[in-house]
Design a protein around this motif. Structure first.
Motif, PDB file in Angstrom:
ATOM      1  N   LEU A  10       0.775  -1.003   0.066  1.00 16.99           N
ATOM      2  CA  LEU A  10       0.107   0.164   0.158  1.00 16.99           C
ATOM      3  C   LEU A  10       1.005   1.206   0.092  1.00 16.99           C
ATOM      4  CD1 LEU A  10      -2.726  -0.864   2.308  1.00 16.99           C
ATOM      5  CD2 LEU A  10      -3.166  -0.735   0.342  1.00 16.99           C
ATOM      6  N   ARG A  11       1.926   1.635   0.943  1.00 20.72           N
ATOM      7  CA  ARG A  11       2.738   2.452   1.196  1.00 20.72           C
ATOM      8  C   ARG A  11       3.610   2.942  -0.359  1.00 20.72           C
ATOM      9  NH1 ARG A  11       3.140   4.705   5.692  1.00 20.72           N
ATOM     10  NH2 ARG A  11       2.715   3.065   7.608  1.00 20.72           N
ATOM     11  N   ILE A  19      -1.243   5.194   7.927  1.00 18.99           N
ATOM     12  CA  ILE A  19      -2.251   3.238   7.618  1.00 18.99           C
ATOM     13  C   ILE A  19      -2.577   3.528   8.939  1.00 18.99           C
ATOM     14  CG2 ILE A  19      -1.533   1.333   7.683  1.00 18.99           C
ATOM     15  CD1 ILE A  19      -0.844   2.298   4.664  1.00 18.99           C
ATOM     16  N   ASN A  20      -3.822   2.894   9.284  1.00 18.22           N
ATOM     17  CA  ASN A  20      -5.004   2.616   9.797  1.00 18.22           C
ATOM     18  C   ASN A  20      -4.494   0.838   9.872  1.00 18.22           C
ATOM     19  OD1 ASN A  20      -7.207   4.834   9.383  1.00 18.22           O
ATOM     20  ND2 ASN A  20      -5.362   4.925  10.409  1.00 18.22           N
ATOM     21  N   ALA A  37      -5.683   2.371   3.657  1.00 21.68           N
ATOM     22  CA  ALA A  37      -4.323   3.685   3.040  1.00 21.68           C
ATOM     23  C   ALA A  37      -5.041   5.096   3.232  1.00 21.68           C
ATOM     24  CB  ALA A  37      -3.885   3.407   1.724  1.00 21.68           C
ATOM     25  N   ARG A  38      -4.513   6.130   4.116  1.00 25.73           N
ATOM     26  CA  ARG A  38      -5.367   6.920   4.618  1.00 25.73           C
ATOM     27  C   ARG A  38      -4.573   8.364   3.750  1.00 25.73           C
ATOM     28  NH1 ARG A  38      -9.022   6.891   8.581  1.00 25.73           N
ATOM     29  NH2 ARG A  38      -9.947   8.932   7.707  1.00 25.73           N
ATOM     30  N   PHE A  45     -10.901  12.102   6.548  1.00 21.34           N
ATOM     31  CA  PHE A  45      -9.756  11.835   7.674  1.00 21.34           C
ATOM     32  C   PHE A  45      -9.362  13.526   8.405  1.00 21.34           C
ATOM     33  CE2 PHE A  45      -5.587  13.457   8.433  1.00 21.34           C
ATOM     34  CZ  PHE A  45      -4.808  12.601   7.892  1.00 21.34           C
ATOM     35  N   PRO A  46      -9.238  13.283   9.368  1.00 17.95           N
ATOM     36  CA  PRO A  46      -8.504  11.983  10.436  1.00 17.95           C
ATOM     37  C   PRO A  46      -9.302  10.859  11.081  1.00 17.95           C
ATOM     38  CG  PRO A  46      -8.086  14.051  11.354  1.00 17.95           C
ATOM     39  CD  PRO A  46      -8.964  14.538  10.451  1.00 17.95           C
ATOM     40  N   ALA A  47     -10.526  11.215  10.724  1.00 14.93           N
ATOM     41  CA  ALA A  47     -11.574  10.453  11.595  1.00 14.93           C
ATOM     42  C   ALA A  47     -11.453   9.092  11.143  1.00 14.93           C
ATOM     43  CB  ALA A  47     -12.767  10.604  11.964  1.00 14.93           C
TER      44      ALA A  47
END
Length: 84
Positions: A10-11, A19-20, A37-38, A45-47
């Motif tokens: 993902l990164r 990443i959560n 992935a955020r 975001f950021p929730a």
């Protein structure tokens, strides 16, 4: 190893801001992982992604990320097959 491989892919392919990671097994005894992935521009975001949206969708950026998904899928397939 699987969660680390997914996060690494993902990164590399999506270049998220963060990443959560969450391990869950609520009602039925089991374990599963969410690797999300955020992006600072995402609607939540950021929730958490399941929270109410805080802004309108950024269709252009979402489309750019979606265009990278086939390469991500290929990388994940290769990475996970090496772990089996």
């Amino acid at each position: 190893d699987v969660v680390a491989a997914v996060e690494t892919a993902l990164r590399a392919h999506l270049r998220p801001d963060k990443i959560n990671l969450a391990s869950l097994g609520n009602m039925v005894p089991h374990l599963h992982w969410h690797v999300v992935a955020r992006f600072a521009w995402d609607r939540h975001f950021p929730a958490p992604v399941w929270a109410a949206a805080q802004r309108a969708a950024n269709v252009e950026r979402e489309s750019a990320v979606a265009a990278r998904l086939p390469a991500l899928e290929a990388e994940l397939s290769q990475a996970l097959s090496r772990l089996v």
